[in-house]
Every structure is written in structure tokens, then in C-alpha cells.
Motif scaffolding. Structure first.
Motif, short mmCIF file in Angstrom:
data_model
loop_
_atom_site.label_atom_id
_atom_site.label_comp_id
_atom_site.label_asym_id
_atom_site.label_seq_id
_atom_site.Cartn_x
_atom_site.Cartn_y
_atom_site.Cartn_z
N ASN A 3 0.83 -1.19 0.00
CA ASN A 3 0.00 0.00 0.00
C ASN A 3 0.87 1.24 0.00
N GLY A 4 1.88 1.22 0.89
CA GLY A 4 2.97 2.19 0.81
C GLY A 4 4.02 1.51 -0.06
N ASP B 218 -6.92 -0.70 -2.88
CA ASP B 218 -6.44 -2.07 -2.86
C ASP B 218 -6.20 -2.53 -4.30
N PHE B 219 -4.94 -2.92 -4.57
CA PHE B 219 -4.58 -3.28 -5.95
C PHE B 219 -5.41 -4.44 -6.49
N GLY C 127 3.09 -6.69 -0.21
CA GLY C 127 1.79 -7.21 -0.67
C GLY C 127 1.66 -7.37 -2.18
P1 ADP Z 1 1.13 -2.10 3.73
O1 ADP Z 1 2.00 -2.89 4.69
O2 ADP Z 1 1.80 -0.90 3.15
O3 ADP Z 1 -0.26 -1.84 4.21
P2 ADP Z 1 1.11 -4.55 2.16
O4 ADP Z 1 2.54 -4.87 1.93
O5 ADP Z 1 0.35 -5.39 3.13
O6 ADP Z 1 0.92 -3.01 2.45
O7 ADP Z 1 0.40 -4.61 0.72
C1 ADP Z 1 -0.95 -4.35 0.56
C2 ADP Z 1 -1.25 -4.28 -0.92
O8 ADP Z 1 -0.89 -5.53 -1.55
C3 ADP Z 1 -2.72 -4.05 -1.18
O9 ADP Z 1 -2.93 -3.00 -2.08
C4 ADP Z 1 -3.15 -5.36 -1.78
O10 ADP Z 1 -4.14 -5.18 -2.73
C5 ADP Z 1 -1.91 -5.89 -2.45
N1 ADP Z 1 -2.08 -7.33 -2.62
C6 ADP Z 1 -2.14 -8.27 -1.67
N2 ADP Z 1 -2.43 -9.48 -2.24
C7 ADP Z 1 -2.56 -9.27 -3.56
C8 ADP Z 1 -2.87 -10.09 -4.70
N3 ADP Z 1 -3.10 -11.38 -4.54
N4 ADP Z 1 -2.90 -9.51 -5.91
C9 ADP Z 1 -2.68 -8.19 -6.06
N5 ADP Z 1 -2.42 -7.37 -5.05
C10 ADP Z 1 -2.35 -7.89 -3.82
#
Ligand code: ADP
Length: 400
Positions: free
Chosen positions: A211-212, A283-284, A331
Motif C-alpha cells: 500500500n505504501g 487495494d490493488f 503485498g
Molecule cells: P502495507 O504494509 O503498506 O499496508 P502490504 O505490503 O500489506 O501493504 O500490501 C498491501 C497491498 O498488496 C494491497 O494493495 C493489496 O491489494 C496488495 N495485494 C495483496 N495481495 C494481492 C494479490 N493477490 N494480488 C494483487 N495485489 C495484492
């Protein structure tokens, strides 16, 4: 040796208890809604089921007390007493220019963290509250601070200096710092193990895409540039953050739309990025789904995100005069084959040749490049908590 890792937000407290003999997680959880009514603790003991414990937690000290109660409880506990905790590692967002590595927390360190509140007004205060709460409840336990900024302190002045009057740097510490350092360091080290080469011989570009999101150029194990700057707003387009924009835009928003500084701050941090472009979500997964259904703005958001990732990788390859490996983590980096393919397809000029079959993977460590690809493409799941535990162990061992 057992190490408790703590990551405090303004109303939350995440924790993991590690047994460092085998780096096993004995328990993990999160206290939520601290200082707000109906606060709760979600606690997962080792191999057990997650339990939700409801109890008002007025502040971080009460939250720590509740975490310790859960860790030692007869029902869901994993240790017999607090005495089994050898050290506590705290995630601290901003270490300014003072900390280029993890440190034992003592009074001068606490004083420095308080000075850095001006640089990280949202993050450092809860980090400090978490440390003080632990000091109150477990005064004899070693505590370490592990900083998001520390790994990037090796950036040369040419990379961290803005094109602003130099006095702003000298008097107000306005320079580029970079964040996500714990993650960039963790995946760079792991990449060197996977490649069977010492870090000193590697030029890596690490892409922490969640997300970040941020990218770092890691030359011989040292961060030499990274996309986040004075704050975590600079650089890539993120879930809700704008990343790089023309610095004249906030002035335009003030003058023409009468926006206040807090409205602009909110706009750039919370209403921008892929959420702002697509109008779908931050959310991606949602944005990828919408684009697959033909939503043009969702596709534009993804294209703009990919394009900037591609540009930064190109820039960092130029900064290091080439790269040996590209690393995807967090993520999106770990879980989106679509994103990795879109990015790598534009990097063939660098010698990046993605194996599209190997790329069909989510969350599993591996080398995704073709056998003869001159540049390796690695998927390395990040583990910031484990990195904090390892650094804390080093500090605790240094004392014994
Ligand atoms: P943060 O720690 O910055 O909150 P994360 O590293 O947990 O972020 O990543 C969250 C992002 O990863 C979200 O935008 C989510 O949509 C994306 N993400 C997680 N799983 C998937 C997936 N299977 N396909 C695409 N994007 C994903």
C-alpha cells in the motif's frame, strides 16, 4: 533467547514473540482501538486458534499490560512469566541523521526520538509511547530501537540533497531520508543468500510494493538511493499517496482552490494514488479486477503505477551503472504476477528476462528469471518483524 517485537501506531499495537533459537513465532497479535471505546486484542498463540479479547485499553501502557497478560495466560499463553522475555525490539519510523543502525534504547536515544517528532509527527509519538510503556512495565528488560530510516543513511549527499536553499537542510533537517529500510535490508540480505554471492559484489534494486511503496538502489549492501524522501509521500504512486508531483501543485491548490495545509496533506496522502486515479479502491486487487472488467480509469491507474516503477528502476540502474538483480517484495510485489510482468517487459534493455511460467506464483520465494537472463528477478517475501528481532538479538548479545 526470546524477543518481543513491538510496532506501535496511534491507536494500535502489533506484536510478535520470537524464539530466536529457530526464529519461530511463538505468538503474534494486535491491540486495536487503543484509547477508543471497545478496544480489543486479537492474539494468536503459535499453532493455536486466534482469540479476540475485549477489554478497554485507555493507553499504550494498558495495551502492553494486556499483551503480556495474553502471552502468559493459562489459556492462550506461550510463556510462563515475563522473565522469559530477554529483549524487546521496537519499530521506530524516524531516526533522523543520528541513527544509521539499530540502537540500545537509553535516555539520550529517547531524547533524540523526541527531537525527531517534528520530522514524523504521526509516527514517532506512538513509537515513543510504546517504548515508555515497556520501560514502565518491564524496566529491567533490554530494549532496542530499529529505524525505518537507518538503512538509507548510507545515501550520498548528492542523492539526499534537495534543490532547495542549503539553510533549510542545516536549520530544519530538510533532506531525503527514505523509509521501509528494515524491509529493503532484509530482502537485500536474503537475495545475496539466494544468489550465493556476497552483498559486497551485488548491485540490487529492491522494490517494496505494498500500500505504501518504495524502491531502493542497494550497492554492495548499502542503500545509495531510495524513492521516499523527507516523508513517505515522495516517489512512487501508492495506494492512496500521490508520490512525486510538481511541487507547484500544492501552491496552486492553496491559491486557486483555497485549500488549507491540512486539506492538502489529506488530499496527497489519503485521496490520491491508484485510489485517486481509478476512483475504485486503494487495494490493488480491486483495481486489477476492475481493469480486467474493462474499467479504463482502473487500467490508467495501473499503467501510471507500473510506468513510475519502470522509471525508478531505470534511474537506479543508471545510479549504480547496472544491476545484477531486481527484487520484488511486500503485498503487491509478492502477489501480483501481472504487475511483475508489466514491469519486467519494459526492462529487457537492461538484461531482465522474466520466465513467465515461473512468474505465476504468489507469496513464495524464488528466482523468476529465465535461466540465461543476465539480470536475476527474485521474489523475496519480506519479514520486517523478524529483521527487528534479529537486530534486537545482536544488541542484546552485545550487552551480555
Ligand atoms: P502495507 O504494509 O503498506 O499496508 P502490504 O505490503 O500489506 O501493504 O500490501 C498491501 C497491498 O498488496 C494491497 O494493495 C493489496 O491489494 C496488495 N495485494 C495483496 N495481495 C494481492 C494479490 N493477490 N494480488 C494483487 N495485489 C495484492
Amino acid at each position: 533467547m526470546k524477543i518481543l517485537v513491538i510496532n506501535c501506531g496511534s491507536s494500535s499495537l502489533k506484536y510478535q514473540l520470537f524464539d530466536m533459537e529457530d526464529e519461530n513465532v511463538l505468538a503474534a497479535g494486535i491491540a486495536e482501538r487503543i484509547g477508543i471505546e471497545r478496544s480489543l486484542l486479537k492474539h494468536t498463540p503459535g499453532r493455536g486458534e486466534r482469540v479476540t479479547l475485549e477489554k478497554d485499553m485507555a493507553n499504550h501502557k494498558e495495551a502492553i499490560a494486556m499483551v503480556l497478560e495474553a502471552l502468559t495466560s493459562e489459556e492462550h499463553g506461550v510463556i510462563n512469566s515475563f522473565d522469559e522475555i530477554d529483549a524487546i525490539g521496537h519499530r521506530v519510523v524516524h531516526g533522523g541523521e543520528e541513527f544509521s543502525g539499530s540502537v540500545l534504547i537509553d535516555q539520550p536515544v529517547m531524547d533524540a526520538l523526541k527531537r525527531f517528532i517534528a520530522l514524523a509527527p504521526l509516527h514517532n509519538p506512538p513509537n515513543i509511547m510504546g517504548i515508555e510503556a515497556c520501560q514502565d512495565i518491564l524496566p529491567s528488560v533490554t530494549q532496542a530501537g530499529v529505524f525505518d530510516t537507518a538503512f538509507h543513511q548510507t545515501m550520498p549527499a548528492r542523492a539526499y540533497t534537495y534543490g532547495l536553499p542549503y539553510d533549510l537542510y542545516k536549520k530544519h533537517s530538510i533532506r531525503r531520508y527514505g523509509f521501509h529500510g528494515t524491509s529493503h535490508k532484509f530482502v537485500a540480505k536474503r537475495a545475496s543468500q539466494m544468489l550465493g554471492k556476497p552483498l559486497e559484489e551485488l548491485k540490487l534494486v529492491t522494490c517494496h510494493l505494498g500500500n505504501g511503496a518504495s524502491i531502493a538502489a542497494v550497492d554492495a549492501g548499502c542503500s545509495v538511493d531510495t524513492s521516499m524522501g523527507f516523508t513517505p509521500l515522495e516517489g512512487l504512486i501508492m495506494g492512496t499517496r500521490s508520490g512525486d508531483i510538481d511541487p507547484a501543485i500544492p501552491v496552486f491548490l492553496m491559491d486557486k482552490l483555497n485549500m488549507s495545509s491540512s486539506e492538502i496533506n489529506d488530499l496527497l496522502n489519503k485521496q490520491s494514488g491508484v485510489a485517486g486515479i481509478s476512483g475504485v479502491s486503494s487495494d490493488f486487487r480491486d483495481v486489477e479486477d476492475a481493469a480486467a472488467r474493462g474499467d479504463k480509469r482502473a487500467q490508467l491507474a495501473l499503467d501510471a503505477f507500473y510506468y513510475r516503477v519502470i522509471k525508478y528502476i531505470g534511474a537506479y540502474s543508471a545510479a549504480m551503472n547496472g544491476i545484477d538483480a531486481l527484487i520484488f517484495t511486500a503485498g503487491l510485489g509478492e502477489n501480483s504476477p501481472e504487475m511483475r510482468e508489466a514491469v519486467c517487459d519494459s526492462l529487457t534493455y537492461l538484461g531482465v528476462q522474466l520466465d513467465k511460467d515461473k512468474n505465476k506464483v504468489r507469496g513464495k520465494e524464488g528466482d523468476l528469471a529465465m535461466a540465461d537472463s543476465p539480470v536475476r528477478v527474485l521474489l523475496v517475501p519480506t519479514n520486517e518483524e523478524l529483521m527487528i528481532a534479529r537486530e534486537t538479538k545482536e544488541i542484546a548479545l552485545g550487552l551480555s
